[in-house]
Design a protein around this motif. Structure first.
Motif, PDB file in Angstrom:
ATOM      1  N   ARG A 117      -6.716  -0.701  -2.017  1.00  0.00           N
ATOM      2  CA  ARG A 117      -5.475  -0.488  -2.891  1.00  0.00           C
ATOM      3  C   ARG A 117      -5.233  -1.841  -3.785  1.00  0.00           C
ATOM      4  NH1 ARG A 117      -0.568  -1.027  -4.289  1.00  0.00           N
ATOM      5  NH2 ARG A 117      -0.751  -3.061  -3.583  1.00  0.00           N
ATOM      6  N   ALA A 161      -7.053   3.442  -4.380  1.00  0.00           N
ATOM      7  CA  ALA A 161      -5.766   3.624  -4.891  1.00  0.00           C
ATOM      8  C   ALA A 161      -5.456   2.679  -5.952  1.00  0.00           C
ATOM      9  CB  ALA A 161      -4.814   3.805  -3.873  1.00  0.00           C
ATOM     10  N   SER A 163      -2.325   1.556  -8.065  1.00  0.00           N
ATOM     11  CA  SER A 163      -0.757   1.903  -7.987  1.00  0.00           C
ATOM     12  C   SER A 163      -0.284   1.715  -9.529  1.00  0.00           C
ATOM     13  CB  SER A 163      -0.272   1.114  -6.943  1.00  0.00           C
ATOM     14  OG  SER A 163      -0.402  -0.309  -7.389  1.00  0.00           O
ATOM     15  N   ASP A 167       0.373   6.670  -9.981  1.00  0.00           N
ATOM     16  CA  ASP A 167      -0.593   6.144  -9.071  1.00  0.00           C
ATOM     17  C   ASP A 167      -1.815   7.378  -9.356  1.00  0.00           C
ATOM     18  OD1 ASP A 167       1.145   4.474  -7.879  1.00  0.00           O
ATOM     19  OD2 ASP A 167       1.400   5.741  -6.360  1.00  0.00           O
ATOM     20  N   LEU A 169      -5.671   8.139  -7.359  1.00  0.00           N
ATOM     21  CA  LEU A 169      -6.392   8.020  -6.086  1.00  0.00           C
ATOM     22  C   LEU A 169      -7.734   8.809  -6.396  1.00  0.00           C
ATOM     23  CD1 LEU A 169      -6.427   7.311  -3.032  1.00  0.00           C
ATOM     24  CD2 LEU A 169      -5.159   9.481  -2.709  1.00  0.00           C
ATOM     25  N   ALA A 212      -4.265   7.722   2.311  1.00  0.00           N
ATOM     26  CA  ALA A 212      -3.909   7.146   1.185  1.00  0.00           C
ATOM     27  C   ALA A 212      -2.803   7.955   0.309  1.00  0.00           C
ATOM     28  CB  ALA A 212      -4.901   6.703   0.433  1.00  0.00           C
ATOM     29  N   LEU A 216       1.084   6.987  -0.735  1.00  0.00           N
ATOM     30  CA  LEU A 216       1.661   6.804  -2.062  1.00  0.00           C
ATOM     31  C   LEU A 216       2.599   7.943  -2.583  1.00  0.00           C
ATOM     32  CD1 LEU A 216      -1.903   6.891  -4.034  1.00  0.00           C
ATOM     33  CD2 LEU A 216      -0.400   4.959  -3.484  1.00  0.00           C
TER      34      LEU A 216
END
Length: 258
Positions: A117, A161, A163, A167, A169, A212, A216
């Motif tokens: 991440r 991920a 951010s 976001d 993923l 994940a 998020l």
């Protein structure tokens, strides 16, 4: 599993997550994990890793404030996690700012974290591409890092991920966007680091991609709620903790865009 199911499981099971994180984020991360419904432990001494890491539901490794003893502990914990089936999250904070930090991040990435991440600049740099990050702050768009995220996921077998305002993923095959949150979030220190800690807790509850995604979404829902009540960064933080705590499972679906 659906993100909503993992949310409910997290609240029911209160998983223990080991957070080897930086000095700036420890208090914030612990409070975020607690408010969301899990149990944080900031255990980082190398001498405790062999006993403690295997009993955790998940592990979060954050390289924000590095030193040689901490790197040793991070490497040891990641290896123990791999050997004992404990999912773990790598947050390669500003890993491009020095050779020492870059080497530590690459060594950890070689251990194939369950989830990687980071912000867009960190993900671009991890994939060997040029970014424009400034310290721990991203100067690159999430869109610019999407291909790098997919490549990293395919190379290392990690869920990645990215951010940002929206976001991103991916597991190298599937991809999803998560909307919402607030532009106040980057103005409160350690919320990104705290997201990685919570992701470690969610990873102890179910499959990595779903864990994940649930993290998020939980953050985006809470960020939107907190912004509606806050006057600025100072009041945003306590409202964010309250919003993490009061978020309901059904709200997560509203921010997930396939």
């Amino acid at each position: 599993m659906q993100a909503q199911d993992l949310f409910t499981y997290l609240r029911d099971q209160n998983p223990l997550v080991q957070c080897i994180t930086n000095f700036v984020s420890m208090n914030v991360a612990a409070n975020v994990v607690l408010a969301a419904g899990a149990s944080p432990a900031m255990v980082h001494a190398h001498e405790e890793i062999a006993d403690f890491t295997p009993i955790c539901g998940g592990l979060a490794v954050n390289i924000g404030t590095l030193s040689p003893p901490w790197v040793d502990s991070m490497m040891a914990a990641a290896r123990v996690a791999n050997d004992t089936g404990v999912p773990w999250v790598l947050d390669p904070v500003a890993h491009f700012i020095s050779g020492y930090r870059k080497d530590a991040a690459q060594r950890l990435m070689a251990l194939r974290p369950t989830i990687l991440r980071g912000n867009a600049s960190e993900i671009l740099a991890m994939a060997g591409e040029a970014g424009s990050g400034k310290g721990a702050d991203s100067r690159d768009s999430v869109e610019a890092a999407q291909d790098a995220a997919v490549s990293l996921a395919q190379t290392f077998g990690s869920v990645v991920a990215v951010s940002g305002p929206t976001d991103f993923l991916t597991d190298g095959v599937r991809s999803v966007m998560v909307t919402g949150g607030s532009d106040l979030m980057p103005k409160v220190t350690a919320l990104g680091c705290s997201q990685s800690a919570l992701m470690g807790a969610y990873a102890g509850c179910g499959p990595a991609f779903d864990a994940a995604l649930a993290t998020l979404a939980h953050f985006k829902v809470a960020g939107t709620k907190a912004a509606a009540r806050a006057d600025g960064p100072g009041s945003f933080q306590p409202h964010f903790l309250d919003a993490l705590y009061t978020t309901q499972a059904h709200e997560l679906a509203d921010v997930i865009k396939a």
